[in-house]
Design a protein around this motif. Structure first.
Motif, PDB file in Angstrom:
ATOM      1  N   GLY A 130       2.136   7.144  -6.713  1.00  0.00           N
ATOM      2  CA  GLY A 130       0.776   8.109  -6.933  1.00  0.00           C
ATOM      3  C   GLY A 130      -0.475   7.249  -7.165  1.00  0.00           C
ATOM      4  O   GLY A 130      -1.346   7.900  -7.885  1.00  0.00           O
ATOM      5  N   VAL A 131      -0.510   5.907  -6.686  1.00  0.00           N
ATOM      6  CA  VAL A 131      -1.897   5.198  -6.832  1.00  0.00           C
ATOM      7  C   VAL A 131      -2.378   5.164  -5.479  1.00  0.00           C
ATOM      8  O   VAL A 131      -1.663   4.956  -4.513  1.00  0.00           O
ATOM      9  N   PRO A 132      -3.737   5.556  -5.306  1.00  0.00           N
ATOM     10  CA  PRO A 132      -4.373   5.509  -4.037  1.00  0.00           C
ATOM     11  C   PRO A 132      -4.185   4.232  -3.431  1.00  0.00           C
ATOM     12  O   PRO A 132      -4.507   2.926  -4.046  1.00  0.00           O
ATOM     13  N   GLY A 133      -3.716   3.977  -1.996  1.00  0.00           N
ATOM     14  CA  GLY A 133      -3.525   2.830  -1.520  1.00  0.00           C
ATOM     15  C   GLY A 133      -4.760   2.191  -1.437  1.00  0.00           C
ATOM     16  O   GLY A 133      -4.870   0.913  -1.119  1.00  0.00           O
TER      17      GLY A 133
ATOM     18  N   GLN B 185       1.052  -1.047  -0.159  1.00  0.00           N
ATOM     19  CA  GLN B 185       0.072   0.011  -0.027  1.00  0.00           C
ATOM     20  C   GLN B 185       0.758   1.321  -0.023  1.00  0.00           C
ATOM     21  O   GLN B 185       0.762   2.350  -0.761  1.00  0.00           O
ATOM     22  N   ALA B 186       1.812   1.277   0.802  1.00  0.00           N
ATOM     23  CA  ALA B 186       2.896   2.368   0.853  1.00  0.00           C
ATOM     24  C   ALA B 186       3.541   2.610  -0.573  1.00  0.00           C
ATOM     25  O   ALA B 186       3.754   3.720  -0.863  1.00  0.00           O
ATOM     26  N   TYR B 187       3.968   1.424  -1.290  1.00  0.00           N
ATOM     27  CA  TYR B 187       4.699   1.521  -2.564  1.00  0.00           C
ATOM     28  C   TYR B 187       3.723   2.225  -3.537  1.00  0.00           C
ATOM     29  O   TYR B 187       3.973   3.153  -4.394  1.00  0.00           O
ATOM     30  N   MET B 188       2.518   1.721  -3.449  1.00  0.00           N
ATOM     31  CA  MET B 188       1.675   2.095  -4.572  1.00  0.00           C
ATOM     32  C   MET B 188       1.369   3.718  -4.041  1.00  0.00           C
ATOM     33  O   MET B 188       1.388   4.211  -5.204  1.00  0.00           O
ATOM     34  N   GLU B 189       1.333   4.068  -3.005  1.00  0.00           N
ATOM     35  CA  GLU B 189       0.912   5.500  -2.615  1.00  0.00           C
ATOM     36  C   GLU B 189       2.187   6.382  -3.024  1.00  0.00           C
ATOM     37  O   GLU B 189       2.185   7.570  -3.758  1.00  0.00           O
ATOM     38  N   LYS B 190       3.328   5.792  -3.136  1.00  0.00           N
ATOM     39  CA  LYS B 190       4.610   6.437  -3.376  1.00  0.00           C
ATOM     40  C   LYS B 190       4.600   6.665  -4.897  1.00  0.00           C
ATOM     41  O   LYS B 190       5.150   7.599  -5.127  1.00  0.00           O
TER      42      LYS B 190
END
Length: 125
Positions: free
Chosen positions: A39-42, A32-37
């Motif tokens: 630019g993808v909503p976790g 989830q953190a990688y997705m957010e990094k």
């Protein structure tokens, strides 16, 4: 021989999504953190996991395989663009091209179906 090749192809294509989806469950917070990094909503992670595991199982079992392959192909292209398309990084571009190849194989299933054996087509050709 066709039935063996159909099943082998579906196993080879589905395993990457099944293993990846299960891995995302066991490393949920990190994914989830990688997705957010990137630019993808976790908050989309449950949908990603469902797409990977559900699509992989449907493809593997030959159940609605054309739809599953279409969903997985779209997912693969989108995730390749978001996470791997980095022209200055050779390793990421190789990963991007692998995503393109996987999507190509999945599009063959969209066009031709899963073939036998499978839930949608248990016997015959």
């Amino acid at each position: 021989m066709d039935s063996f090749l159909n099943l082998a192809a579906r196993i080879l294509m589905s395993q990457i999504f099944l293993i990846s989806g299960i891995g995302k469950i066991s490393a949920y917070a990190g994914t989830q953190a990688y997705m957010e990094k990137m630019g993808v909503p976790g908050a989309l992670l449950p949908l990603v996991i469902l797409t990977e595991i559900g699509g992989a199982l449907a493809l593997l079992l030959g159940f609605q395989a054309r739809w599953a392959a279409l969903a997985l192909a779209g997912f693969t292209l989108l995730s390749g663009l978001i996470f791997h398309f980095q022209p200055g990084d050779q390793m990421q571009m190789i990963s991007f091209m692998k995503n393109l190849a996987i999507a190509g194989g999945l599009l063959m299933v969209v066009r031709h179906g899963a073939g036998a054996p499978g839930i949608d087509k248990p016997g015959g050709h």
